[in-house]
Design an enzyme around this catalytic site. Sequence first.
Site, PDB file in Angstrom:
ATOM      1  N   TYR A  11      -5.710  20.256 -27.722  1.00 20.81           N
ATOM      2  CA  TYR A  11      -5.727  21.562 -28.416  1.00 20.81           C
ATOM      3  C   TYR A  11      -6.447  21.467 -29.768  1.00 20.81           C
ATOM      4  CZ  TYR A  11      -3.600  25.644 -30.790  1.00 20.81           C
ATOM      5  OH  TYR A  11      -3.372  26.797 -31.488  1.00 20.81           O
ATOM      6  N   ALA A  81      -5.264  11.394 -30.721  1.00 27.42           N
ATOM      7  CA  ALA A  81      -4.613  11.025 -29.449  1.00 27.42           C
ATOM      8  C   ALA A  81      -3.158  10.628 -29.651  1.00 27.42           C
ATOM      9  CB  ALA A  81      -5.379   9.867 -28.804  1.00 27.42           C
ATOM     10  N   SER A 124       2.346  15.226 -39.187  1.00 30.36           N
ATOM     11  CA  SER A 124       3.032  16.489 -38.912  1.00 30.36           C
ATOM     12  C   SER A 124       4.083  16.762 -39.979  1.00 30.36           C
ATOM     13  CB  SER A 124       3.723  16.345 -37.551  1.00 30.36           C
ATOM     14  OG  SER A 124       4.657  17.370 -37.365  1.00 30.36           O
ATOM     15  N   TYR A 149       9.376  11.300 -31.513  1.00 31.69           N
ATOM     16  CA  TYR A 149       8.035  11.811 -31.845  1.00 31.69           C
ATOM     17  C   TYR A 149       7.837  11.803 -33.363  1.00 31.69           C
ATOM     18  CZ  TYR A 149       4.376  15.117 -33.014  1.00 31.69           C
ATOM     19  OH  TYR A 149       3.261  15.704 -33.585  1.00 31.69           O
ATOM     20  N   LYS A 153       5.334   9.341 -35.967  1.00 32.33           N
ATOM     21  CA  LYS A 153       4.363   9.787 -36.982  1.00 32.33           C
ATOM     22  C   LYS A 153       4.659   9.125 -38.332  1.00 32.33           C
ATOM     23  CE  LYS A 153       1.847  12.386 -34.450  1.00 32.33           C
ATOM     24  NZ  LYS A 153       0.451  12.058 -34.202  1.00 32.33           N
ATOM     25  N   ASN A 179       2.436  24.615 -38.431  1.00 32.31           N
ATOM     26  CA  ASN A 179       2.483  25.067 -37.023  1.00 32.31           C
ATOM     27  C   ASN A 179       1.150  25.665 -36.575  1.00 32.31           C
ATOM     28  OD1 ASN A 179       5.308  24.804 -37.923  1.00 32.31           O
ATOM     29  ND2 ASN A 179       5.799  25.625 -35.931  1.00 32.31           N
ATOM     30  N   ASN A 199       6.939  25.543 -27.286  1.00 31.21           N
ATOM     31  CA  ASN A 199       6.692  26.147 -28.595  1.00 31.21           C
ATOM     32  C   ASN A 199       6.591  27.670 -28.497  1.00 31.21           C
ATOM     33  OD1 ASN A 199       4.995  23.264 -28.723  1.00 31.21           O
ATOM     34  ND2 ASN A 199       6.434  23.685 -30.358  1.00 31.21           N
ATOM     35  N   PHE A 218      15.783  31.586 -30.386  1.00 32.28           N
ATOM     36  CA  PHE A 218      16.806  30.552 -30.573  1.00 32.28           C
ATOM     37  C   PHE A 218      17.611  30.760 -31.855  1.00 32.28           C
ATOM     38  CE2 PHE A 218      13.684  27.652 -28.139  1.00 32.28           C
ATOM     39  CZ  PHE A 218      14.213  28.027 -26.910  1.00 32.28           C
TER      40      PHE A 218
HETATM   41  P1  NAD Z   1      -2.716  17.643 -27.320  1.00 35.97           P
HETATM   42  O1  NAD Z   1      -1.719  17.009 -26.439  1.00 35.97           O
HETATM   43  O2  NAD Z   1      -3.281  18.965 -26.925  1.00 35.97           O
HETATM   44  O3  NAD Z   1      -3.926  16.650 -27.587  1.00 35.97           O
HETATM   45  C1  NAD Z   1      -3.790  15.238 -27.608  1.00 35.97           C
HETATM   46  C2  NAD Z   1      -4.905  14.670 -26.732  1.00 35.97           C
HETATM   47  O4  NAD Z   1      -4.810  13.246 -26.756  1.00 35.97           O
HETATM   48  C3  NAD Z   1      -4.782  15.108 -25.260  1.00 35.97           C
HETATM   49  O5  NAD Z   1      -6.043  15.565 -24.827  1.00 35.97           O
HETATM   50  C4  NAD Z   1      -4.355  13.835 -24.526  1.00 35.97           C
HETATM   51  O6  NAD Z   1      -4.843  13.804 -23.216  1.00 35.97           O
HETATM   52  C5  NAD Z   1      -4.952  12.761 -25.416  1.00 35.97           C
HETATM   53  N1  NAD Z   1      -4.254  11.469 -25.381  1.00 35.97           N
HETATM   54  C6  NAD Z   1      -2.925  11.226 -25.538  1.00 35.97           C
HETATM   55  N2  NAD Z   1      -2.682   9.914 -25.445  1.00 35.97           N
HETATM   56  C7  NAD Z   1      -3.880   9.305 -25.253  1.00 35.97           C
HETATM   57  C8  NAD Z   1      -4.276   7.946 -25.084  1.00 35.97           C
HETATM   58  N3  NAD Z   1      -3.396   6.946 -25.084  1.00 35.97           N
HETATM   59  N4  NAD Z   1      -5.592   7.679 -24.893  1.00 35.97           N
HETATM   60  C9  NAD Z   1      -6.508   8.687 -24.882  1.00 35.97           C
HETATM   61  N5  NAD Z   1      -6.189   9.977 -25.031  1.00 35.97           N
HETATM   62  C10 NAD Z   1      -4.882  10.286 -25.217  1.00 35.97           C
HETATM   63  O7  NAD Z   1      -2.076  17.753 -28.792  1.00 35.97           O
HETATM   64  P2  NAD Z   1      -2.604  18.527 -30.070  1.00 35.97           P
HETATM   65  O8  NAD Z   1      -1.714  19.690 -30.315  1.00 35.97           O
HETATM   66  O9  NAD Z   1      -4.063  18.721 -30.002  1.00 35.97           O
HETATM   67  O10 NAD Z   1      -2.258  17.454 -31.185  1.00 35.97           O
HETATM   68  C11 NAD Z   1      -3.212  16.542 -31.687  1.00 35.97           C
HETATM   69  C12 NAD Z   1      -2.541  15.632 -32.695  1.00 35.97           C
HETATM   70  O11 NAD Z   1      -1.946  16.416 -33.717  1.00 35.97           O
HETATM   71  C13 NAD Z   1      -1.405  14.780 -32.109  1.00 35.97           C
HETATM   72  O12 NAD Z   1      -1.429  13.520 -32.743  1.00 35.97           O
HETATM   73  C14 NAD Z   1      -0.166  15.558 -32.501  1.00 35.97           C
HETATM   74  O13 NAD Z   1       0.957  14.728 -32.603  1.00 35.97           O
HETATM   75  C15 NAD Z   1      -0.569  16.092 -33.866  1.00 35.97           C
HETATM   76  N6  NAD Z   1       0.169  17.308 -34.258  1.00 35.97           N
HETATM   77  C16 NAD Z   1       0.163  18.402 -33.437  1.00 35.97           C
HETATM   78  C17 NAD Z   1       0.879  19.536 -33.817  1.00 35.97           C
HETATM   79  C18 NAD Z   1       0.951  20.763 -32.937  1.00 35.97           C
HETATM   80  O14 NAD Z   1       1.829  21.600 -33.163  1.00 35.97           O
HETATM   81  N7  NAD Z   1       0.053  20.959 -31.968  1.00 35.97           N
HETATM   82  C19 NAD Z   1       1.582  19.554 -35.011  1.00 35.97           C
HETATM   83  C20 NAD Z   1       1.549  18.424 -35.819  1.00 35.97           C
HETATM   84  C21 NAD Z   1       0.838  17.300 -35.431  1.00 35.97           C
HETATM   85  C1  UD1 Z   2       7.248  22.146 -33.703  1.00 38.39           C
HETATM   86  C2  UD1 Z   2       7.600  20.748 -33.322  1.00 38.39           C
HETATM   87  C3  UD1 Z   2       7.701  19.892 -34.558  1.00 38.39           C
HETATM   88  C4  UD1 Z   2       6.457  19.982 -35.415  1.00 38.39           C
HETATM   89  C5  UD1 Z   2       6.220  21.433 -35.762  1.00 38.39           C
HETATM   90  C6  UD1 Z   2       4.969  21.594 -36.591  1.00 38.39           C
HETATM   91  C7  UD1 Z   2       8.923  21.068 -31.281  1.00 38.39           C
HETATM   92  C8  UD1 Z   2      10.294  21.164 -30.683  1.00 38.39           C
HETATM   93  N1  UD1 Z   2       8.860  20.812 -32.617  1.00 38.39           N
HETATM   94  O1  UD1 Z   2       8.429  22.653 -34.274  1.00 38.39           O
HETATM   95  O2  UD1 Z   2       7.900  18.543 -34.226  1.00 38.39           O
HETATM   96  O3  UD1 Z   2       6.620  19.267 -36.620  1.00 38.39           O
HETATM   97  O4  UD1 Z   2       6.107  22.182 -34.552  1.00 38.39           O
HETATM   98  O5  UD1 Z   2       3.904  21.093 -35.909  1.00 38.39           O
HETATM   99  O6  UD1 Z   2       7.917  21.165 -30.593  1.00 38.39           O
HETATM  100  N2  UD1 Z   2      11.521  29.455 -30.948  1.00 38.39           N
HETATM  101  C9  UD1 Z   2      12.196  30.436 -30.241  1.00 38.39           C
HETATM  102  N3  UD1 Z   2      12.008  30.508 -28.894  1.00 38.39           N
HETATM  103  C10 UD1 Z   2      11.173  29.657 -28.214  1.00 38.39           C
HETATM  104  C11 UD1 Z   2      10.483  28.678 -28.952  1.00 38.39           C
HETATM  105  C12 UD1 Z   2      10.685  28.590 -30.322  1.00 38.39           C
HETATM  106  O7  UD1 Z   2      12.952  31.202 -30.806  1.00 38.39           O
HETATM  107  O8  UD1 Z   2      11.054  29.770 -26.978  1.00 38.39           O
HETATM  108  C13 UD1 Z   2      11.690  29.396 -32.417  1.00 38.39           C
HETATM  109  C14 UD1 Z   2      12.206  28.068 -32.953  1.00 38.39           C
HETATM  110  O9  UD1 Z   2      13.592  28.063 -33.001  1.00 38.39           O
HETATM  111  C15 UD1 Z   2      11.532  28.023 -34.353  1.00 38.39           C
HETATM  112  C16 UD1 Z   2      10.211  28.781 -34.156  1.00 38.39           C
HETATM  113  O10 UD1 Z   2      10.397  29.563 -32.982  1.00 38.39           O
HETATM  114  O11 UD1 Z   2      12.319  28.745 -35.273  1.00 38.39           O
HETATM  115  C17 UD1 Z   2       9.016  27.878 -33.967  1.00 38.39           C
HETATM  116  O12 UD1 Z   2       9.301  26.949 -32.921  1.00 38.39           O
HETATM  117  P1  UD1 Z   2       8.202  25.918 -32.350  1.00 38.39           P
HETATM  118  O13 UD1 Z   2       6.951  26.673 -32.028  1.00 38.39           O
HETATM  119  O14 UD1 Z   2       8.832  25.127 -31.287  1.00 38.39           O
HETATM  120  O15 UD1 Z   2       7.836  25.016 -33.613  1.00 38.39           O
HETATM  121  P2  UD1 Z   2       8.794  24.117 -34.555  1.00 38.39           P
HETATM  122  O16 UD1 Z   2      10.196  24.256 -34.194  1.00 38.39           O
HETATM  123  O17 UD1 Z   2       8.431  24.436 -35.959  1.00 38.39           O
END
Ligand code: NAD
Ligand code: UD1
Length: 334
Positions: A11, A81, A124, A149, A153, A179, A199, A218
């Site tokens: 993503y 990744a 994160s 998780y 980090k 987020n 999410n 929730f």
């Molecule tokens: P995502 O799962 O969409 O992307 C991660 C990508 O890494 C995927 O395409 C997956 O196939 C690849 N991958 C995982 N393990 C691998 C490996 N061992 N070798 C090669 N490829 C691998 O996740 P994202 O939302 O794009 O998140 C990217 C980064 O940002 C992650 O490190 C995640 O923890 C961090 N992050 C995401 C969020 C969020 O809410 N999306 C929030 C905070 C931090």
């Molecule tokens: C997510 C991650 C967290 C990360 C953060 C920022 C999860 C469980 N946690 O948390 O590790 O640090 O993003 O990247 O994935 N909610 C509902 N109904 C739903 C889903 C969510 O009410 O079906 C509410 C939750 O209670 C929260 C808000 O929506 O209050 C956002 O939830 P979510 O999108 O899961 O994100 P975080 O909880 O912030």
Amino acid sequence: MKIFVTGMCGYIGSHTAVELLNQNYEIVGLDNFSNSKKETIDKIKQITKKDFKFYEGDMLDKNILTKIFKENKIDAVIDFAAYKAVGDSVKNPIEYYTNNVSSVLNLLKIMKENNVKTIVFSSSATVYGNPEEMPIKETTKTGNTTNPYGTSKLMVEKILKDLYESDNSWNICILRYFNPIGAHKSGIIGEDPNGIPANLVPYVTQVAKGKLEYLKVFGNDYNTKDGTGVRDYIHVVDLAIGHIKALQKLENEKKGLYIYNLGTGKGSSVLDIIKTFEKVNNIKIPYKITERRDGDIATCYSDPSKAQKELNFKVQYNLEDMLKDAWNYEKNSQ
Ligand code: NAD
Ligand code: UD1
């Protein structure tokens, strides 16, 4: 500059790849498609009309990393990744620690061997655990993470700090995302979770599409303006641009280890998300108030001023844009 982007088809990786190419960086991508699809490579090319090298492989396999550094003159790495599903990490801690920590150790070893010492790492807001102050500053205490998780980090952040202590010719930027939501305005790439989304926003878009019947909110008894959870939502394209700002800082200023929150500084409740989604997309989102989700906190939003000041990072998109773009992607996808 040539940037090695790990997890490029995910993503945030895919949106960052687009912004890097748009700004004329060369990129080399790697993904094992554990949480993404091969088609994303062509989608990135379609949006940018630019080409790049891509390797299918696993970060846990040192040979593929060695090959990539041998075949390409890499200047810097952006490391996306990782596995990211909080609930899954509680059930599968070994897999999470292996994938999220060992992969980074492999990468850093190979970077060191090749004398490439510039890295931007995806962290994160989860590292703040249940934050002691709001808004959250980079100096707010980290720790007390509630799941593997989040702990993975925190561990990588510590590894990066120790590495910099041992050798300050490393140039490291840790980005703590709040987020990320939304999608590229083309509707070609976006968030594509496997199975039922954990999410909020992907769940809302699937309710809008009729794939899911109603949203479970929730809990509505938190100490917030309307009782529902408050978060700092940031458009994924703004987040992607934050990575370019981080690279520019690492390129142009003295070497160091830098940490930034990437958020907007604005908190929105679950009901704000529903109301805004309904307003901008003209679609009703049925919902029911249910129990709180284990491990959730009431409020989490950033103080974004450090990134604004030091990276010149300013968000372009508001909540309405984020929710329009999230729906534009969902309605165009399968
Ligand atoms: P995502 O799962 O969409 O992307 C991660 C990508 O890494 C995927 O395409 C997956 O196939 C690849 N991958 C995982 N393990 C691998 C490996 N061992 N070798 C090669 N490829 C691998 O996740 P994202 O939302 O794009 O998140 C990217 C980064 O940002 C992650 O490190 C995640 O923890 C961090 N992050 C995401 C969020 C969020 O809410 N999306 C929030 C905070 C931090
Ligand atoms: C997510 C991650 C967290 C990360 C953060 C920022 C999860 C469980 N946690 O948390 O590790 O640090 O993003 O990247 O994935 N909610 C509902 N109904 C739903 C889903 C969510 O009410 O079906 C509410 C939750 O209670 C929260 C808000 O929506 O209050 C956002 O939830 P979510 O999108 O899961 O994100 P975080 O909880 O912030």
